[in-house]
Design a protein around this motif. Structure first.
Motif, mmCIF file in Angstrom:
data_model
loop_
_atom_site.group_PDB
_atom_site.id
_atom_site.type_symbol
_atom_site.label_atom_id
_atom_site.label_comp_id
_atom_site.label_asym_id
_atom_site.label_seq_id
_atom_site.Cartn_x
_atom_site.Cartn_y
_atom_site.Cartn_z
ATOM 1 N N LEU A 61 27.358 43.863 27.318
ATOM 2 C CA LEU A 61 27.236 42.582 28.013
ATOM 3 C C LEU A 61 27.818 41.493 27.117
ATOM 4 O O LEU A 61 27.125 40.818 26.385
ATOM 5 N N ARG A 62 29.131 41.348 27.192
ATOM 6 C CA ARG A 62 29.830 40.445 26.269
ATOM 7 C C ARG A 62 30.588 39.341 26.993
ATOM 8 O O ARG A 62 31.425 38.687 26.408
ATOM 9 N N GLY A 63 30.353 39.176 28.275
ATOM 10 C CA GLY A 63 31.049 38.123 29.007
ATOM 11 C C GLY A 63 31.196 38.461 30.473
ATOM 12 O O GLY A 63 30.912 39.567 30.912
ATOM 13 N N ASP A 64 31.617 37.476 31.215
ATOM 14 C CA ASP A 64 31.747 37.616 32.656
ATOM 15 C C ASP A 64 32.940 38.494 33.037
ATOM 16 O O ASP A 64 33.788 38.816 32.207
ATOM 17 N N ILE A 65 32.993 38.837 34.316
ATOM 18 C CA ILE A 65 34.044 39.668 34.886
ATOM 19 C C ILE A 65 34.846 38.815 35.864
ATOM 20 O O ILE A 65 34.276 38.093 36.678
ATOM 21 N N GLU A 66 36.164 38.913 35.787
ATOM 22 C CA GLU A 66 37.036 38.170 36.692
ATOM 23 C C GLU A 66 37.663 39.120 37.709
ATOM 24 O O GLU A 66 38.131 40.196 37.353
ATOM 25 N N VAL A 67 37.640 38.690 38.959
ATOM 26 C CA VAL A 67 38.346 39.394 40.023
ATOM 27 C C VAL A 67 39.414 38.444 40.529
ATOM 28 O O VAL A 67 39.140 37.280 40.806
ATOM 29 N N SER A 68 40.641 38.927 40.623
ATOM 30 C CA SER A 68 41.704 38.127 41.216
ATOM 31 C C SER A 68 42.412 38.979 42.257
ATOM 32 O O SER A 68 42.431 40.206 42.172
ATOM 33 N N ALA A 69 42.962 38.299 43.258
ATOM 34 C CA ALA A 69 43.646 39.014 44.331
ATOM 35 C C ALA A 69 44.739 38.140 44.915
ATOM 36 O O ALA A 69 44.614 36.919 44.961
ATOM 37 N N ASP A 70 45.791 38.798 45.348
ATOM 38 C CA ASP A 70 46.868 38.135 46.066
ATOM 39 C C ASP A 70 46.594 38.332 47.553
ATOM 40 O O ASP A 70 46.559 39.469 48.031
ATOM 41 N N ILE A 71 46.363 37.227 48.250
ATOM 42 C CA ILE A 71 45.981 37.290 49.662
ATOM 43 C C ILE A 71 46.896 36.403 50.496
ATOM 44 O O ILE A 71 47.585 35.529 49.967
ATOM 45 N N ALA A 72 46.864 36.606 51.798
ATOM 46 C CA ALA A 72 47.588 35.731 52.714
ATOM 47 C C ALA A 72 46.894 34.369 52.725
ATOM 48 O O ALA A 72 45.660 34.304 52.669
ATOM 49 N N PRO A 73 47.656 33.286 52.757
ATOM 50 C CA PRO A 73 47.055 31.947 52.725
ATOM 51 C C PRO A 73 45.997 31.729 53.800
ATOM 52 O O PRO A 73 44.992 31.055 53.553
ATOM 53 N N GLU A 74 46.175 32.315 54.972
ATOM 54 C CA GLU A 74 45.193 32.120 56.046
ATOM 55 C C GLU A 74 43.867 32.833 55.787
ATOM 56 O O GLU A 74 42.879 32.576 56.465
ATOM 57 N N GLN A 75 43.814 33.707 54.783
ATOM 58 C CA GLN A 75 42.576 34.396 54.417
ATOM 59 C C GLN A 75 41.760 33.621 53.388
ATOM 60 O O GLN A 75 40.631 33.983 53.094
ATOM 61 N N LEU A 76 42.310 32.563 52.843
ATOM 62 C CA LEU A 76 41.697 31.883 51.701
ATOM 63 C C LEU A 76 40.257 31.444 51.965
ATOM 64 O O LEU A 76 39.364 31.751 51.176
#
Length: 102
Positions: free
Chosen positions: A69-84
């Protein structure tokens, strides 16, 4: 990879469990291709998050002490703008503590 027809959204989660739930929702509910979704620790240290969850939290003697437990987890994704808007809401429901998009 992001291009003119995609928006990159990033969310930070306190637990690996919450990050994985967010990814599952992206893929199953929004049809985001798994190769367009990325999970990584926020820092340069290997981490399972910054708070115990799942098997880490349900150990017979309390929370495990050997989880990284040494820090947070990042999730990133490339999505269609209309899904934002929908994806932002989904990340918030999964427990995101920070959100940004480009």
């Amino acid at each position: 990879m992001a291009d003119d027809s995609t928006t990159t959204i990033q969310a930070t989660f306190k637990t690996r469990e919450a990050a994985e739930l967010a990814v599952e929702r992206l893929v199953q509910q929004y049809g985001v291709s798994r190769p367009d979704v990325f999970i990584q620790p926020v820092s340069d240290r290997n981490s399972a998050g910054s708070a115990p969850s799942g098997g880490d939290a349900s150990h017979a003697d309390g929370a495990r002490r050997d989880a990284p437990l040494r820090g947070d987890i990042e999730v990133s994704a490339d999505i269609a703008p209309e899904q934002l808007a929908a994806v932002r809401r989904s990340f918030e429901e999964a427990g995101a503590v920070e959100l940004s998009d480009q």
